[in-house]
Design an enzyme around this catalytic site. Structure first.
Site, mmCIF file in Angstrom:
data_model
loop_
_atom_site.group_PDB
_atom_site.id
_atom_site.type_symbol
_atom_site.label_atom_id
_atom_site.label_comp_id
_atom_site.label_asym_id
_atom_site.label_seq_id
_atom_site.Cartn_x
_atom_site.Cartn_y
_atom_site.Cartn_z
ATOM 1 N N GLU A 181 14.417 -99.455 -49.256
ATOM 2 C CA GLU A 181 14.008 -100.841 -49.451
ATOM 3 C C GLU A 181 14.839 -101.826 -48.637
ATOM 4 O O GLU A 181 14.829 -103.022 -48.891
ATOM 5 C CB GLU A 181 14.029 -101.187 -50.939
ATOM 6 C CG GLU A 181 13.037 -100.308 -51.704
ATOM 7 C CD GLU A 181 12.909 -100.653 -53.165
ATOM 8 O OE1 GLU A 181 13.676 -101.509 -53.650
ATOM 9 O OE2 GLU A 181 12.043 -100.073 -53.827
ATOM 10 N N LYS A 206 3.349 -103.908 -60.755
ATOM 11 C CA LYS A 206 3.075 -103.123 -59.547
ATOM 12 C C LYS A 206 1.611 -102.714 -59.605
ATOM 13 O O LYS A 206 1.233 -101.881 -60.427
ATOM 14 C CB LYS A 206 3.955 -101.872 -59.508
ATOM 15 C CG LYS A 206 5.448 -102.146 -59.375
ATOM 16 C CD LYS A 206 6.231 -100.844 -59.483
ATOM 17 C CE LYS A 206 7.710 -101.044 -59.182
ATOM 18 N NZ LYS A 206 8.498 -99.803 -59.420
#
Length: 433
Positions: free
Chosen positions: A209, A343
């Site tokens: 990330e 999500k």
């Protein structure tokens, strides 16, 4: 002008070099929507199913040709001639056609890619940006806000090849007055963190990330390094910058023992002990948000953690709730956590994602729109965060184009909306208003 005339699916590559599903939805007016499904590394057991081929001779079994075939076959047939502006009907058609509880026939990766591509095509046909179209779908037309970012600048757990057990150490630029300023502050801290780590002889390679992934003696050492970087950047920790963590505790939970094992520190905790370990960290550092602080099935532990910490900080359910309204409803009724991570590939359609956001907000839970560790250049979550006035966004660090694509889209949206989309900073975080 908004009738679907063609749906196309294809296999593309995500930020980890694995295949994912991309979909195109074409409308009769010549409008086209393009979207790709993200993919997670640390996943909740009750997430909608990401369909993979399992053929070891292609992409080590991670191919998505079955999901792509579903897009090009039954999904395309079912949606052709349907109105792309009727998002709920499109998503229901795909879900009903799949016919499984967890979208395992077509794959949530197939259904989601088409769902998002249809929304993009519909917004184009209406001559409006995606965030405006999402606000209309959400029943909140014209109501926008810019989200406070959670920037993951030290990666551990499943997102990095290091000895750090806690998965994400994040900064929140709460002293910023705009998303543009927040991004600048985050970037400055990120670069100063590299200097801090190098001065200690540590690795500055980045994880999935975009955050640094050094080996550290403890989780507290990660927080100490960030504190030093914040101060080097000229900011005050607790005033200009606050901290957040994603424990992803399911990843170091021992099913056989029921204990939490921090291998990097050589420590083992019971459920209640781990809550107090986290509580101690919040006393040492201005941590205002903790995500998945226990195993996803440890609901008794979460009830205790909420009792101990829930009136002080934001307690976020990710693997705990998996963007699923049935599970979230149970959590709300039992007083578990006070915030949800959103999500959309956990549930697999835009309509169901909006339903989860609404349920959370109606119950007084905060909402955080999130990326996955496997991403693409698709920046839809930026529009989702603004269009639903979610309040917070989690989309990685200040490196890797798959992460900064979302920040750059937020900057563009802020420029377009101006005062119509306020940046509320720390007021968006549960327990900090």
């Amino acid at each position: 002008m908004s009738k679907i005339v063609k749906v196309i699916g294809r296999e593309i590559i995500d930020s980890r070099g694995n295949p994912t599903v991309e979909a195109e939805v074409h409308l009769e007016g010549g409008f086209v929507g393009l979207a790709a499904a993200p993919s997670g590394a640390s996943t909740g057991s009750r997430e909608a199913l990401e369909l993979r081929d399992g053929d070891k001779s292609r992409f080590l079994g991670k191919g998505v040709t079955k999901a792509v075939d579903a897009v090009n076959g039954p999904i395309a047939q079912a949606l052709t001639c349907k109105d792309a502006k009727d998002q709920a009907a499109l998503d229901k058609t795909m879900i009903d056609l799949d016919g499984t509880e967890n979208k395992s026939k077509f794959g949530a990766n197939a259904i989601l890619a088409v769902s998002l591509a249809a929304a993009k095509a519909a917004s184009a046909s209406k001559g409006m940006p995606l965030y405006e179209h999402i606000a209309e779908l959400n029943g909140t037309a014209g109501k926008f806000s810019m989200p406070l970012p959670m920037m993951n600048i030290i990666n551990g757990g499943e997102h990095a090849d290091n000895n750090v057990d806690i998965q994400e150490f994040m900064i929140q630029p709460v002293g910023a007055k705009s998303i543009k300023e927040a991004v600048r502050m985050g970037s400055e801290v990120f670069h100063n963190l590299a200097k801090v780590l190098k001065s200690k002889g540590m690795n500055t390679a980045v994880g999935d990330e975009g955050g640094y992934a050094p080996n550290l003696e403890s989780n507290a050492a990660a927080l100490a390094a960030i504190k030093e970087a914040v101060e080097k950047a000229g900011y005050m920790l607790g005033k200009d910058i606050t901290l957040a963590m994603d424990c992803a505790a399911s990843e170091f939970f021992g099913e056989a023992t029921g204990n939490y094992n921090l291998k990097g520190e050589g420590k083992t905790f019971t459920s209640q002990e781990f809550t107090h370990y986290l509580e101690d960290l919040t006393k040492q550092y201005p941590i205002v948000s903790i995500e998945d602080g226990l195993n996803e099935s440890d609901w008794d532990g979460f009830a205790y953690q909420t009792k101990v910490l829930g009136d002080k900080i934001q307690l976020v359910g990710d693997d705990l709730f998996v963007t699923n309204t049935k599970i979230l409803k149970e959590g709300i009724e039992k007083g578990i956590a006070n915030s949800i991570l959103i999500k959309f590939n956990q549930i697999g359609s835009l309509t169901e994602t909006l339903a989860a956001i609404k349920m959370a907000k109606d119950a007084g839970y905060t909402t955080i729109i999130s990326h996955r560790s496997g991403e693409t250049e698709d920046a839809t979550i930026a529009d989702l965060a603004v269009g639903t006035a979610a309040g917070q966004i989690k989309t990685g660090s200040m490196s890797r184009s798959d992460r900064v694509a979302k920040y750059n889209q937020l900057i563009r949206i802020e420029e377009a909306l101006g005062d119509r989309a306020p940046f509320n900073g720390l007021r968006e975080v549960k327990g900090q208003a």
